[in-house]
Design a protein around this motif. Structure first.
Motif, PDB file in Angstrom:
ATOM      1  N   ARG A 230       0.808  -1.214   0.000  1.00  0.00           N
ATOM      2  CA  ARG A 230       0.000   0.000   0.000  1.00  0.00           C
ATOM      3  C   ARG A 230       0.841   1.265   0.000  1.00  0.00           C
ATOM      4  NH1 ARG A 230      -3.894   0.146  -2.527  1.00  0.00           N
ATOM      5  NH2 ARG A 230      -2.751  -1.559  -3.456  1.00  0.00           N
ATOM      6  N   ASN A 231       2.148   1.176   0.211  1.00  0.00           N
ATOM      7  CA  ASN A 231       2.966   2.382   0.242  1.00  0.00           C
ATOM      8  C   ASN A 231       4.404   2.062  -0.147  1.00  0.00           C
ATOM      9  OD1 ASN A 231       4.674   1.865   2.790  1.00  0.00           O
ATOM     10  ND2 ASN A 231       2.584   1.556   3.525  1.00  0.00           N
ATOM     11  N   ARG A 232       5.135   3.125  -0.453  1.00  0.00           N
ATOM     12  CA  ARG A 232       6.557   3.022  -0.770  1.00  0.00           C
ATOM     13  C   ARG A 232       7.331   3.708   0.342  1.00  0.00           C
ATOM     14  NH1 ARG A 232       3.987   5.026  -5.279  1.00  0.00           N
ATOM     15  NH2 ARG A 232       3.465   3.401  -6.777  1.00  0.00           N
ATOM     16  N   PRO A 233       8.170   2.997   1.062  1.00  0.00           N
ATOM     17  CA  PRO A 233       8.810   3.577   2.248  1.00  0.00           C
ATOM     18  C   PRO A 233       9.929   4.573   1.956  1.00  0.00           C
ATOM     19  CG  PRO A 233       9.527   1.313   1.924  1.00  0.00           C
ATOM     20  CD  PRO A 233       8.442   1.557   0.932  1.00  0.00           C
ATOM     21  N   LEU A 234      10.536   4.505   0.749  1.00  0.00           N
ATOM     22  CA  LEU A 234      11.694   5.350   0.476  1.00  0.00           C
ATOM     23  C   LEU A 234      11.287   6.716  -0.078  1.00  0.00           C
ATOM     24  CD1 LEU A 234      14.235   2.859  -1.150  1.00  0.00           C
ATOM     25  CD2 LEU A 234      13.980   3.498   1.253  1.00  0.00           C
ATOM     26  N   ARG A 235      12.185   7.681   0.117  1.00  0.00           N
ATOM     27  CA  ARG A 235      11.995   9.022  -0.438  1.00  0.00           C
ATOM     28  C   ARG A 235      11.953   8.930  -1.962  1.00  0.00           C
ATOM     29  NH1 ARG A 235      16.274  12.786  -1.407  1.00  0.00           N
ATOM     30  NH2 ARG A 235      17.638  11.350  -0.255  1.00  0.00           N
ATOM     31  N   GLN A 236      10.985   9.600  -2.578  1.00  0.00           N
ATOM     32  CA  GLN A 236      10.817   9.559  -4.023  1.00  0.00           C
ATOM     33  C   GLN A 236      11.666  10.648  -4.683  1.00  0.00           C
ATOM     34  OE1 GLN A 236       8.537   6.897  -5.455  1.00  0.00           O
ATOM     35  NE2 GLN A 236       9.408   6.424  -3.443  1.00  0.00           N
ATOM     36  N   LEU A 237      12.342  10.271  -5.774  1.00  0.00           N
ATOM     37  CA  LEU A 237      13.278  11.164  -6.452  1.00  0.00           C
ATOM     38  C   LEU A 237      12.867  11.379  -7.904  1.00  0.00           C
ATOM     39  CD1 LEU A 237      16.640   9.623  -5.181  1.00  0.00           C
ATOM     40  CD2 LEU A 237      15.409  11.574  -4.226  1.00  0.00           C
ATOM     41  N   PRO A 238      13.225  12.529  -8.486  1.00  0.00           N
ATOM     42  CA  PRO A 238      12.916  12.743  -9.899  1.00  0.00           C
ATOM     43  C   PRO A 238      13.962  12.113 -10.805  1.00  0.00           C
ATOM     44  CG  PRO A 238      13.964  14.696  -9.007  1.00  0.00           C
ATOM     45  CD  PRO A 238      13.815  13.720  -7.852  1.00  0.00           C
ATOM     46  N   CYS A 239      13.584  11.870 -12.052  1.00  0.00           N
ATOM     47  CA  CYS A 239      14.528  11.573 -13.117  1.00  0.00           C
ATOM     48  C   CYS A 239      14.637  12.840 -13.972  1.00  0.00           C
ATOM     49  CB  CYS A 239      14.058  10.388 -13.951  1.00  0.00           C
ATOM     50  SG  CYS A 239      14.011   8.820 -13.040  1.00  0.00           S
ATOM     51  N   TRP A 240      15.537  12.830 -14.943  1.00  0.00           N
ATOM     52  CA  TRP A 240      15.798  14.024 -15.738  1.00  0.00           C
ATOM     53  C   TRP A 240      15.967  13.631 -17.198  1.00  0.00           C
ATOM     54  CZ3 TRP A 240      15.897  18.456 -12.695  1.00  0.00           C
ATOM     55  CH2 TRP A 240      16.024  18.226 -11.319  1.00  0.00           C
ATOM     56  N   THR A 241      15.494  14.488 -18.102  1.00  0.00           N
ATOM     57  CA  THR A 241      15.643  14.223 -19.536  1.00  0.00           C
ATOM     58  C   THR A 241      16.597  15.239 -20.154  1.00  0.00           C
ATOM     59  OG1 THR A 241      13.735  15.615 -20.115  1.00  0.00           O
ATOM     60  CG2 THR A 241      13.305  13.282 -19.676  1.00  0.00           C
ATOM     61  N   LEU A 242      17.328  14.789 -21.164  1.00  0.00           N
ATOM     62  CA  LEU A 242      18.258  15.619 -21.918  1.00  0.00           C
ATOM     63  C   LEU A 242      18.453  14.977 -23.279  1.00  0.00           C
ATOM     64  CD1 LEU A 242      21.809  14.984 -20.381  1.00  0.00           C
ATOM     65  CD2 LEU A 242      19.784  13.860 -19.524  1.00  0.00           C
ATOM     66  N   ASN A 243      19.271  15.587 -24.145  1.00  0.00           N
ATOM     67  CA  ASN A 243      19.436  15.079 -25.505  1.00  0.00           C
ATOM     68  C   ASN A 243      20.894  15.122 -25.921  1.00  0.00           C
ATOM     69  OD1 ASN A 243      16.559  14.747 -26.578  1.00  0.00           O
ATOM     70  ND2 ASN A 243      16.492  16.848 -25.823  1.00  0.00           N
ATOM     71  N   THR A 244      21.249  14.232 -26.837  1.00  0.00           N
ATOM     72  CA  THR A 244      22.532  14.355 -27.517  1.00  0.00           C
ATOM     73  C   THR A 244      22.425  15.487 -28.539  1.00  0.00           C
ATOM     74  OG1 THR A 244      21.955  12.785 -29.263  1.00  0.00           O
ATOM     75  CG2 THR A 244      22.949  11.883 -27.274  1.00  0.00           C
ATOM     76  N   ASN A 245      23.531  15.784 -29.216  1.00  0.00           N
ATOM     77  CA  ASN A 245      23.523  16.816 -30.261  1.00  0.00           C
ATOM     78  C   ASN A 245      24.570  16.459 -31.312  1.00  0.00           C
ATOM     79  OD1 ASN A 245      26.122  17.836 -29.318  1.00  0.00           O
ATOM     80  ND2 ASN A 245      24.967  18.741 -27.603  1.00  0.00           N
ATOM     81  N   GLU A 246      24.704  17.294 -32.316  1.00  0.00           N
ATOM     82  CA  GLU A 246      25.618  16.986 -33.419  1.00  0.00           C
ATOM     83  C   GLU A 246      27.080  16.927 -32.960  1.00  0.00           C
ATOM     84  OE1 GLU A 246      25.611  15.828 -36.239  1.00  0.00           O
ATOM     85  OE2 GLU A 246      23.603  16.062 -37.051  1.00  0.00           O
ATOM     86  N   HIS A 247      27.442  17.726 -31.959  1.00  0.00           N
ATOM     87  CA  HIS A 247      28.815  17.679 -31.460  1.00  0.00           C
ATOM     88  C   HIS A 247      29.110  16.319 -30.808  1.00  0.00           C
ATOM     89  CE1 HIS A 247      29.219  21.909 -32.334  1.00  0.00           C
ATOM     90  NE2 HIS A 247      28.168  22.206 -31.575  1.00  0.00           N
ATOM     91  N   VAL A 248      28.122  15.806 -30.080  1.00  0.00           N
ATOM     92  CA  VAL A 248      28.254  14.468 -29.491  1.00  0.00           C
ATOM     93  C   VAL A 248      28.430  13.435 -30.601  1.00  0.00           C
ATOM     94  CG1 VAL A 248      27.087  12.703 -28.104  1.00  0.00           C
ATOM     95  CG2 VAL A 248      26.850  15.121 -27.498  1.00  0.00           C
ATOM     96  N   HIS A 249      27.578  13.537 -31.618  1.00  0.00           N
ATOM     97  CA  HIS A 249      27.596  12.555 -32.700  1.00  0.00           C
ATOM     98  C   HIS A 249      28.929  12.589 -33.460  1.00  0.00           C
ATOM     99  CE1 HIS A 249      22.879  12.727 -32.872  1.00  0.00           C
ATOM    100  NE2 HIS A 249      23.360  12.382 -31.698  1.00  0.00           N
ATOM    101  N   GLU A 250      29.460  13.786 -33.644  1.00  0.00           N
ATOM    102  CA  GLU A 250      30.720  13.920 -34.373  1.00  0.00           C
ATOM    103  C   GLU A 250      31.855  13.181 -33.664  1.00  0.00           C
ATOM    104  OE1 GLU A 250      33.715  17.532 -35.866  1.00  0.00           O
ATOM    105  OE2 GLU A 250      31.675  17.974 -35.156  1.00  0.00           O
ATOM    106  N   ILE A 251      31.915  13.320 -32.339  1.00  0.00           N
ATOM    107  CA  ILE A 251      32.967  12.634 -31.575  1.00  0.00           C
ATOM    108  C   ILE A 251      32.752  11.124 -31.598  1.00  0.00           C
ATOM    109  CG2 ILE A 251      33.872  12.282 -29.239  1.00  0.00           C
ATOM    110  CD1 ILE A 251      33.501  15.265 -28.767  1.00  0.00           C
ATOM    111  N   LEU A 252      31.525  10.687 -31.452  1.00  0.00           N
ATOM    112  CA  LEU A 252      31.236   9.252 -31.472  1.00  0.00           C
ATOM    113  C   LEU A 252      31.590   8.641 -32.830  1.00  0.00           C
ATOM    114  CD1 LEU A 252      27.818   9.189 -29.561  1.00  0.00           C
ATOM    115  CD2 LEU A 252      30.011   8.338 -28.723  1.00  0.00           C
ATOM    116  N   ARG A 253      31.273   9.362 -33.911  1.00  0.00           N
ATOM    117  CA  ARG A 253      31.608   8.839 -35.244  1.00  0.00           C
ATOM    118  C   ARG A 253      33.120   8.705 -35.417  1.00  0.00           C
ATOM    119  NH1 ARG A 253      27.642  12.782 -37.010  1.00  0.00           N
ATOM    120  NH2 ARG A 253      25.637  11.754 -37.363  1.00  0.00           N
ATOM    121  N   SER A 254      33.857   9.604 -34.805  1.00  0.00           N
ATOM    122  CA  SER A 254      35.322   9.557 -34.935  1.00  0.00           C
ATOM    123  C   SER A 254      35.908   8.301 -34.292  1.00  0.00           C
ATOM    124  CB  SER A 254      35.947  10.806 -34.296  1.00  0.00           C
ATOM    125  OG  SER A 254      35.887  10.740 -32.875  1.00  0.00           O
TER     126      SER A 254
END
Length: 630
Positions: A230-254
């Motif tokens: 009936r309940n969750r004993p632990l403190r509840q925390l948020p998650c977070w969203t973000l994105n990759t970008n072209e600079h990230v992709h350029e390094i990964l492709r390398s």
């Protein structure tokens, strides 16, 4: 030294823990063999349970008396019900968990389970005598004997870790691989192959600029994973969203030339539905960004999991790419992402109890069957543990159907999962989706107890107090349904409220159920305007939210539910036509060559299973029906 038990379970991951507790709770003296008692039920990848279709599996495990739902609720730090914008057939619970507390809650559960011992050691050889599994020998020379053996070794069998061009044997990072156990199984005729999976980088949250992320809070309503909580004993925390970008992709492709996925280093196939970040770049070159989710690993740690950034690229490439994301420009990491290759066994060599067709008394569950995911593993472990216990009680024979626990496709997602594995096999890590189930409206997350609790009670997996609560809930839902279908409402009593809600007023009287069936109306909203309904809800026993939700779904989707039951009943007729052992398929020249080969290899139990084998046509099924004298 020789130890003797009824059931041995090899590996204390999610499949092993469920298998061991299920067998022990059925009265089988059980030994759970694990390499590290401090890593029991380790969440090797994301510390989260549930998700699309996976949440339904966890609810089913819970309804069968399993532990995953209970442990998840006790250690959850965020809960969400996914797919709320769609119908309840695909609503799916998901919880982020505290990784360390999850392990210790499972450890406590195992320690408190009667008939269950834990042995810290490594299985080195499967012992087989006259075609029957009789035990295991460990690396320390201990011989453990039993009537049934359940292998749930996860990714440890000949595991090989990859980061860039570097390869290190291991079952998980910083944990040793198991070198010889696969060979002790395959020498008896069981086929083994290789698969690959991966996991993302872990980040120190103190180095994250959260102001550049979007917060994703959880939900705090009545929904839980376990029907008992009936309940969750632990403190509840948020998650977070973000994105990759072209600079990230350029390094990964390398760094692609040094990626083990693209330099020929990894030969095995990975999960199509959970690809690495480098695979996303290659597969979707037109995309200028990909979504990422930053998720906490627990309430007492700074470690965070970057969902969507699974990778086996070199460490410097991973870190440099991450720092191109504004929120991670100062990122510090605890460890990089990595890939792992490991052995799995051909699941078409199993029957629906998850017992081997080659070695009697040997059961396989989890990633060793070619699946991916904690939930898929836990569902298989539950079924394997139940059947291992039944096998020991039946003196080592499965000819008696009472000694077999099999879930049909219209009974559970776990049934769909196992039938897919043993009928179709796998050519990539198998992951459950709602689209795999043809009876989705029958297999909802809200009604797993309705589908499975009675059977679990008969098996001894569910105790009397839980069964009594289920009986009370079932009677309460039935009472609510009768009330809603039989209680009339007059236009003058409700029309003003209907106009406020934004739905068409009544011209004639109707029953309360007719109003609940409207998509714009909820049962709780309607109760505000109908005193008799409000009183009925107020008089319900505990868990009234659960009872009213179940009532509303049954009313709104009654037509769909009845239609799907009719279709399922037709298929059950074919499930009742047993064909195993009745044909020598190689001699049936009325069948296509492909049909003869596949039927011979899989040797289906029933005509329905035969119809689901890829390459078996309706005309092949008609031939078998004629030959059966139908």
């Amino acid at each position: 030294m020789v130890l003797k038990y009824d059931v041995i379970v090899i590996g204390a991951g999610h499949a092993g823990c469920e298998a061991a507790t299920a067998a022990a709770n059925m009265g089988a003296n059980t030994c759970l063999v694990t390499m590290d008692m401090n890593k029991i039920a380790q969440m090797s990848c994301n510390p989260a349970v549930g998700g699309i279709a996976k949440g339904q599996i966890v609810r089913e495990i819970d309804a069968l008396g399993g532990q995953m739902g209970l442990v998840t609720d006790a250690t959850a730090i965020q809960f969400r019900m996914l797919n709320r914008g769609k119908g309840p057939a695909v609503w799916s619970p998901r919880a982020q968990c505290d990784r360390e507390k999850f392990i210790w809650k499972w450890r406590q559960t195992l320690d408190e389970t009667e008939h269950l011992d834990i042995w810290q050691d490594q299985a080195d050889e499967l012992l087989v005598e006259q075609g029957e599994a009789v035990g295991v020998r460990t690396i320390w020379g201990v011989e453990i004997r039993a009537k049934a053996i359940v292998v749930t070794a996860g990714t440890f069998l000949n595991g090989l870790l990859h980061i860039g061009r570097k390869q290190v044997p291991g079952g998980r990072i910083a944990e040793p691989a198991v070198a010889h156990f696969t060979e002790s199984i395959t020498r008896h005729g069981i086929r083994a192959f290789r698969m690959k999976t991966g996991t993302p980088v872990r980040i120190d949250k103190r180095s994250v600029h959260f102001e550049d992320c979007e917060e994703q809070p959880g939900e705090t309503d009545h929904h839980m994973f376990s029907y008992l909580n009936r309940n969750r004993p632990l403190r509840q925390l948020p998650c977070w969203t973000l994105n990759t970008n072209e600079h990230v992709h350029e390094i990964l492709r390398s760094g692609l030339n040094d990626s083990p996925l693209y330099n020929g280093q990894i030969q095995s196939i990975g999960p199509r539905y959970c690809p690495s970040i480098e695979t996303k770049l290659v597969t979707f070159p037109e995309r200028d960004h990909h979504p990422l989710f930053l998720e906490p690993e627990g309430v007492d740690t700074n470690e965070m999991y970057l969902n969507g950034f699974s990778s086996s690229m070199p460490i410097d490439i991973q870190l440099n790419a991450l720092r191109q994301i504004p929120a991670l420009r100062d990122a510090k990491i605890y460890r990089p992402g990595y890939a792992i290759e490991y052995d799995f066994f051909d699941p078409t060599q199993l029957d629906h109890t998850l017992q081997s067709k080659v070695i009697g008394g040997l059961f396989l569950a989890g990633q060793v069957n070619g699946t991916t995911g904690y939930e898929e593993a836990g569902g298989q472990g539950t079924v394997a543990g139940i059947n291992a216990a039944l096998y020991t009680q039946s003196e080592g024979t499965t000819n008696d159907t009472r000694s077999r626990f099999i879930l049909q496709r219209n009974e559970a997602y776990i049934g769909v999962l196992i039938d897919d594995l043993v009928t179709k096999g796998v050519d990539e890590p198998y992951r459950m989706f709602t689209s795999r189930a043809e009876y989705r409206i029958l297999l909802r997350q809200d009604n797993a107890d309705e589908r499975l609790t009675e059977e679990a009670y008969k098996l001894g997996l569910v105790k009397k107090n839980r069964y009594d609560w289920w009986t009370e809930k079932k009677e309460a839902v039935e009472s609510m349904l009768q009330f809603c279908y039989n209680t009339p409402v007059k236009p003058k009593e409700i029309n003003s409220a209907l106009e406020q809600i934004g739905t068409t007023p009544l011209q004639f009287g109707c029953k309360i159920a007719d109003l609940i069936a409207r998509p714009q109306i909820t049962i709780n909203e309607l109760a505000k305007h109908i005193p008799a309904l409000q009183e009925k809800i107020a008089a319900l026993p505990n868990r009234r939210e659960e009872i009213t939700e179940s009532t509303e779904i049954k009313i709104k989707y009654q037509g769909y539910i009845e239609r799907e039951k009719i279709v399922a009943d037709k298929m059950i007729r074919l499930e009742n036509i047993r064909i195993k052992g009745r044909f020598n398929y190689q001699e049936l020249h009325e069948l296509s060559t492909e049909a003869r080969q596949k039927l011979q290899r899989i040797d289906p139990e029933t005509l329905a299973q035969a119809s689901r084998i890829p390459g078996i046509s309706p005309s092949d099924i008609n031939v078998l029906l004629v030959l059966l004298g139908r």
